[in-house]
Design a protein around this motif. Structure first.
Motif, PDB file in Angstrom:
ATOM      1  N   ASP A  73       0.791  -1.273  -0.002  1.00 34.41           N
ATOM      2  CA  ASP A  73       0.037   0.029  -0.005  1.00 34.41           C
ATOM      3  C   ASP A  73       0.784   1.266  -0.035  1.00 34.41           C
ATOM      4  OD1 ASP A  73      -2.298  -1.444   0.065  1.00 34.41           O
ATOM      5  OD2 ASP A  73      -2.805  -1.249   2.251  1.00 34.41           O
ATOM      6  N   TRP A 414      -6.059   5.835   3.288  1.00 33.22           N
ATOM      7  CA  TRP A 414      -6.462   5.380   2.067  1.00 33.22           C
ATOM      8  C   TRP A 414      -6.847   6.415   0.944  1.00 33.22           C
ATOM      9  CZ3 TRP A 414      -5.130   1.086  -0.521  1.00 33.22           C
ATOM     10  CH2 TRP A 414      -5.848   0.760  -1.761  1.00 33.22           C
ATOM     11  N   ASN A 457      -6.170  -0.319   3.199  1.00 36.26           N
ATOM     12  CA  ASN A 457      -6.906  -0.850   2.185  1.00 36.26           C
ATOM     13  C   ASN A 457      -8.216  -1.127   2.737  1.00 36.26           C
ATOM     14  OD1 ASN A 457      -8.559  -1.960   0.400  1.00 36.26           O
ATOM     15  ND2 ASN A 457      -6.712  -2.517  -0.954  1.00 36.26           N
TER      16      ASN A 457
END
Length: 706
Positions: A73, A414, A457
């Motif tokens: 990520d 995110w 996420n």
């Protein structure tokens, strides 16, 4: 022996063991100075610190941070390497968000007007939060972390843990600095903060992301906050000194005792000492922490509340509370509930040096209608997000605050990641709101149990999440662009001018606006005739036969061009006011069909443009779903009246006017993600009046301060 004489090792040990905010910052500065590493070099700071501090006691911490940072990520710290973020508030949620943004490569500065971490109240931890903190090295900084029978931690200790991790990752944390507001871009200067003292270097920091984690004290302009209130529940929190003696260690914690399940205990409490409670919790942490819900009658009888008032603000106003009587009340409750086994109970002190006991209204909660928005001034965009109590004030007795606060921090990170990768504002805002819908419904039972896979996420944390349950067209109001106002006005004027030009000279037609001028249907028929005269015989029309005229025009546009009618033809007579947004969308599609500019049906780009136009110019609250759903009507689930998609809300498979979406009991307006639905009765409730939450409170699932 070498460790004890190595200055860098000693400084690192002092940093790790520091028990105050000031001590932590001072030891960190000294450590950086000794190792000759510059915290402002945020991109390389952590790697340099790790390289220069070759100390076996630090290796486990480096391994944990490295493992987190290696997650895909973060893209090796490159996902947001061009972004700068200001976080307001060094509370747990603000610091947890700052850590994630630093891992993404963002330059992060945190502001807090406080200079110390002094909140003794204890937070209940869900299993995933324990795992998350352990993975950040919580045990390294606080050896007693979650060592008791009940999982919890004081706010102060949690802040210290997160502060240390944030500093190690290159986050700048400025305490004793008051945030006064946002400063719009000027000249070559971007978004900045107005701070006090004005000479502080944080005043020069430019940023493109702003996170408000300052609690209810500061909510940026553009956000609407709703107050949710239920039946009166008066909460009391009290902290007593923990001397960590053997006798204190033997006293059992109380995870939650409720009247319904232990009536004998509460009756004895009331009859013996006059303290009448609904429930009580006791956690043993840095302090002996108690939180309880007291009955108003007993508080009045014991003289804690001086005078009864129907208004809760007057009732619990400082002038109406006898502080000494409150202390005695809390002391007696704590002493009785622990069977008088805590020796020499003495109140811990709060930040002002006063006995740490407080009374407040449990039942008033605030929540933001949206979690994020985008502002644009002079070509410079600013992403603004809320986390922590700024976003949602939790219902204290359920002990959900820090768990949901961390979930929101990850969701926000995110969104910032997508922002840094060039995501379209409306799309990333819509995705964030889709996540926000779920937040108030999360419990330890319904989030993913695979804690090891958790990341920023959302799909790793929320089972079966739909990242697109909220559409971009539904968050238009969260894009605040001053330049768009001028553009939108021009679009409206262009559309009106085009309609006037192509209906000029037709009998019984005079287009003055984009709403009422179209009621008779004559203007629509004239528009069609101007471009396709073979489709319509104007001489056969009667200006007073509104239903027939509109049906003819609607049918032709649908048959020839695939454009769905804006409503039923008969409803052009009966509706009190023609919805302007509906007409703008419809006429925009007609213009493009007749001039062959674009594919008329299903063109969401045109649809979105029309929505933005109306939202910016008229502040129209109507939020459409998609261009394919503009037409048609059904009945509202609540009022049983006609419902058009352009004014439609939906939940649990029910469709309704958004103005009808209210709590069955108290009538307060509900929002997506902030309600409970009892399917057996078909009723919607606010969180405070849902039978599910009432049951949880009754069963004694009262948690700690959140």
């Amino acid at each position: 022996m070498a460790d004890s004489v190595n200055p860098s090792h000693a400084l690192f040990d002092s940093f790790v063991q520091a028990q105050t905010c000031k001590e932590t910052q001072q030891n960190f500065i000294e450590l950086c100075r000794h190792l000759k590493v510059e915290p402002r070099d945020y991109k390389h700071f952590y790697s340099k610190l790790k390289d220069r501090l070759n100390y076996w006691k630090a290796k486990d911490l480096w391994q944990k941070i490295d493992k987190r940072a290696a997650h895909p990520d973060y893209e090796q710290g490159q996902a947001c390497h061009q972004n700068k973020c200001l976080v307001l508030g060094a509370g747990p949620c603000g610091l947890r968000t700052a850590i994630e943004l630093a891992l993404l490569g963002t330059q992060v500065a945190v502001l807090d007007k406080r200079v110390s971490f002094s909140r003794n109240n204890v937070l209940h931890l869900w299993p995933y939060t324990i795992r998350d903190l352990l993975n950040l090295g919580a045990k390294k900084f606080y050896g007693r972390f979650c060592s008791g029978s009940i999982h919890h931690i004081s706010i102060r200790q949690l802040q210290l843990i997160l502060l240390k991790v944030a500093l190690i990752l290159g986050v700048e944390v400025h305490t004793g600095v008051t945030f006064e507001g946002l400063l719009e871009p000027s000249g070559s200067t971007g978004w900045r903060a107005q701070v006090s003292p004005g000479s502080h270097r944080a005043a020069a920091f430019e940023f493109d992301v702003f996170i408000s984690a300052g609690g209810g004290r500061y909510v940026p302009d553009g956000f609407k906050i709703k107050e949710l209130r239920g039946k009166l529940a008066i909460g009391i929190t009290a902290n007593f000194v923990n001397r960590r003696t053997k006798q204190e260690a033997q006293v059992q914690e109380i995870s939650g005792v409720a009247r319904i399940y232990n009536q004998k205990f509460f009756q004895a409490l009331h009859s013996e000492i006059g303290v009448d409670l609904e429930n009580i919790v006791y956690y043993k942490d840095d302090t002996h922490y108690f939180v309880m819900t007291a009955k108003k009658g007993s508080l009045l009888k014991k003289g804690v509340i001086k005078q009864d008032f129907p208004d809760v603000n007057q009732l619990l106003a400082p002038a109406n509370v006898n502080q000494k009587a409150l202390e005695e009340y809390a002391y007696d409750a704590a002493d009785f509930s622990t069977d008088h086994m805590l020796p020499d109970l003495e109140f811990a002190r709060d930040h002002a040096g006063r006995p740490d006991v407080a009374m407040f209204d449990f039942t008033c909660m605030h929540r933001a209608e949206n979690a994020s928005l985008v502002k644009e001034r002079k070509g410079k965009r600013l992403l603004i997000a809320l986390v922590g109590d700024s976003l949602v004030e939790p219902f204290w007795p359920l002990g959900t605050g820090i768990a949901r606060g961390f979930l929101a921090a990850f969701d926000t990170a995110w969104m910032v990641r997508n922002w840094g990768k060039g995501g379209l504002p409306l799309e990333l805002l819509a995705e964030r709101e889709s996540m926000y819908q779920l937040l108030s419904q999360t419990t330890p039972e319904n989030i993913s149990k695979n804690y090891a896979s958790y990341s920023i996420n959302p799909s790793t944390r929320y089972p079966n999440i739909s990242m697109s349950s909220i559409k971009p067209t539904q968050v238009i109001h969260t894009v605040l662009d001053a330049h768009l106002h001028t553009q939108s006005l021009r679009r409206l004027e262009d559309l009106l001018s085009w309609c006037q030009k192509n209906t000029a000279g037709y009998k019984h037609v005079k287009v003055k606006d984009l709403s009422e001028s179209w009621r008779s249907g004559m203007a629509l028929c004239a528009l069609i005739h101007n471009f396709r005269p073979e489709l319509i015989n104007l001489s056969s029309l009667d200006e007073y036969n509104i239903t027939r005229n509109n049906k003819l025009a609607f049918d032709l546009m649908e048959r020839e061009f695939g454009i769905t009618p804006v409503m039923r033809a008969s409803e052009m007579i009966t509706c009190e006011k023609i919805d302007q947004l509906s007409m703008v969308v419809y006429l925009t599609q007609i213009r493009n069909a007749l001039t062959e500019k674009d594919t008329p049906a299903g063109n969401d780009g045109l649809f979105l443009e029309a929505c933005i136009t109306l939202k910016c110019i008229f502040n129209d609250p109507v939020v459409p779903v998609s261009s394919s759903e503009v037409g048609g009507s059904e009945l509202c689930y609540f009022c049983n009246k006609h419902l058009y998609v352009l004014e439609r809300g939906s939940a649990e498979g029910k469709f309704f006017h958004r103005s009808c979406f209210n709590c069955y009991q108290c009538g307060s307006t509900l929002r997506q993600g902030g309600y409970a639905f009892l399917s057996d009765m078909g009723r919607f409730y606010c969180e405070l009046h849902s039978a599910a939450e009432d049951e949880e409170v009754d069963e004694g699932h009262i948690g700690s301060q959140v």
